[in-house]
Design an enzyme around this catalytic site. Structure first.
Site, PDB file in Angstrom:
ATOM      1  N   HIS A 110     -10.227  -5.121  -3.282  1.00 53.12           N
ATOM      2  CA  HIS A 110      -8.898  -5.363  -2.718  1.00 53.12           C
ATOM      3  C   HIS A 110      -9.025  -5.726  -1.259  1.00 53.12           C
ATOM      4  O   HIS A 110      -9.905  -5.236  -0.556  1.00 53.12           O
ATOM      5  CB  HIS A 110      -7.982  -4.147  -2.891  1.00 53.12           C
ATOM      6  CG  HIS A 110      -8.570  -2.870  -2.360  1.00 53.12           C
ATOM      7  ND1 HIS A 110      -9.477  -2.125  -3.086  1.00 53.12           N
ATOM      8  CD2 HIS A 110      -8.400  -2.224  -1.189  1.00 53.12           C
ATOM      9  CE1 HIS A 110      -9.834  -1.070  -2.374  1.00 53.12           C
ATOM     10  NE2 HIS A 110      -9.199  -1.107  -1.205  1.00 53.12           N
ATOM     11  N   ASP A 128       0.849  -1.187   0.000  1.00 57.16           N
ATOM     12  CA  ASP A 128       0.000   0.000   0.000  1.00 57.16           C
ATOM     13  C   ASP A 128       0.891   1.245   0.000  1.00 57.16           C
ATOM     14  O   ASP A 128       1.884   1.317   0.729  1.00 57.16           O
ATOM     15  CB  ASP A 128      -0.913  -0.002   1.238  1.00 57.16           C
ATOM     16  CG  ASP A 128      -2.049   0.995   1.104  1.00 57.16           C
ATOM     17  OD1 ASP A 128      -3.209   0.551   1.042  1.00 57.16           O
ATOM     18  OD2 ASP A 128      -1.784   2.216   1.064  1.00 57.16           O
ATOM     19  N   ILE A 129       0.501   2.227  -0.783  1.00 55.37           N
ATOM     20  CA  ILE A 129       1.317   3.446  -0.920  1.00 55.37           C
ATOM     21  C   ILE A 129       1.308   4.283   0.374  1.00 55.37           C
ATOM     22  O   ILE A 129       2.256   5.020   0.639  1.00 55.37           O
ATOM     23  CB  ILE A 129       0.838   4.260  -2.155  1.00 55.37           C
ATOM     24  CG1 ILE A 129       1.941   5.135  -2.706  1.00 55.37           C
ATOM     25  CG2 ILE A 129      -0.407   5.070  -1.866  1.00 55.37           C
ATOM     26  CD1 ILE A 129       1.674   5.630  -4.131  1.00 55.37           C
ATOM     27  N   ASN A 170     -12.846  -3.114   2.687  1.00 47.32           N
ATOM     28  CA  ASN A 170     -13.769  -1.984   2.762  1.00 47.32           C
ATOM     29  C   ASN A 170     -14.723  -2.024   1.571  1.00 47.32           C
ATOM     30  O   ASN A 170     -14.289  -2.225   0.441  1.00 47.32           O
ATOM     31  CB  ASN A 170     -13.001  -0.657   2.734  1.00 47.32           C
ATOM     32  CG  ASN A 170     -12.097  -0.492   3.940  1.00 47.32           C
ATOM     33  OD1 ASN A 170     -12.439  -0.922   5.034  1.00 47.32           O
ATOM     34  ND2 ASN A 170     -10.942   0.119   3.751  1.00 47.32           N
ATOM     35  N   GLY A 177     -15.892   2.915   3.770  1.00 53.36           N
ATOM     36  CA  GLY A 177     -14.601   3.599   3.630  1.00 53.36           C
ATOM     37  C   GLY A 177     -13.821   3.183   2.394  1.00 53.36           C
ATOM     38  O   GLY A 177     -12.609   3.362   2.337  1.00 53.36           O
ATOM     39  N   GLN A 178     -14.508   2.651   1.385  1.00 50.74           N
ATOM     40  CA  GLN A 178     -13.796   2.238   0.168  1.00 50.74           C
ATOM     41  C   GLN A 178     -13.420   3.457  -0.661  1.00 50.74           C
ATOM     42  O   GLN A 178     -14.271   4.297  -0.977  1.00 50.74           O
ATOM     43  CB  GLN A 178     -14.677   1.288  -0.664  1.00 50.74           C
ATOM     44  CG  GLN A 178     -13.953   0.740  -1.891  1.00 50.74           C
ATOM     45  CD  GLN A 178     -14.768  -0.296  -2.654  1.00 50.74           C
ATOM     46  OE1 GLN A 178     -15.922  -0.569  -2.323  1.00 50.74           O
ATOM     47  NE2 GLN A 178     -14.166  -0.880  -3.668  1.00 50.74           N
ATOM     48  N   HIS A 216      -6.950  -5.601   2.229  1.00 45.61           N
ATOM     49  CA  HIS A 216      -5.783  -5.114   2.968  1.00 45.61           C
ATOM     50  C   HIS A 216      -5.290  -6.248   3.873  1.00 45.61           C
ATOM     51  O   HIS A 216      -6.108  -6.900   4.534  1.00 45.61           O
ATOM     52  CB  HIS A 216      -6.169  -3.949   3.889  1.00 45.61           C
ATOM     53  CG  HIS A 216      -6.712  -2.738   3.198  1.00 45.61           C
ATOM     54  ND1 HIS A 216      -5.978  -1.594   3.004  1.00 45.61           N
ATOM     55  CD2 HIS A 216      -7.937  -2.481   2.656  1.00 45.61           C
ATOM     56  CE1 HIS A 216      -6.715  -0.680   2.384  1.00 45.61           C
ATOM     57  NE2 HIS A 216      -7.911  -1.195   2.169  1.00 45.61           N
TER      58      HIS A 216
END
Ligand code: 5GP
Ligand code: ZN
Length: 115
Positions: free
Chosen positions: A102, A33-34, A89, A95-96, A104
């Site tokens: 995806h 994740d960035i 999410n 909270g997407q 997490h």
């Protein structure tokens, strides 16, 4: 739709946007994740564009199973030894932010940024 030209994760799958990849196979891609919330924070995505959890159908069940089954192996390979957290999410109230399914997967010593 197998791919969406406006989707940031489809662009990562296509190699049009760089990502720190940790796993790739025919159906799945995993990258860091960035903006990590935890010392280790990766995103497990299907290469197929599925916008969100609400778009999952019966034909996707094996794919979702593979995503879940991959998580412990990834964490082990990334040196996570004390447990990890998986989060999916869905939609605005979930909270997407990115509308390409995806998962997490987060681990490493606490405290974490979120959760
Ligand atoms: P969501 O809130 O949709 O569940 O999470 C989307 C996640 O994707 C966020 O944690 C965000 O940091 C990450 N993200 C968004 N854009 C990029 C990107 O271009 N590259 C990477 N590696 N992660 C991204
Ligand atoms: Zn996509």
């Amino acid at each position: 739709m197998s791919s969406d030209p406006n989707c940031i994760f489809c662009k990562i799958v296509a190699g049009q946007i760089p990502a720190k990849k940790v796993h790739e196979d025919d159906e799945l891609l995993v990258f860091h994740d960035i903006h990590p919330w935890a010392p280790v924070h990766v995103l497990v995505i299907p290469k197929l564009h599925i916008a969100s959890h609400t778009d999952v159908t019966a034909e996707h069940v094996p794919l979702l199973g593979r995503m879940l089954a991959l998580a412990p192996r990834l964490m082990k390979d990334l040196g996570v030894t004390n447990g990890f957290r998986t989060v999916l999410n869905c939609g605005p109230d979930g909270g997407q932010e990115v509308y390409h399914l995806h998962m997490h997967v987060m681990g490493g010593p606490r405290p974490w940024l979120k959760g």
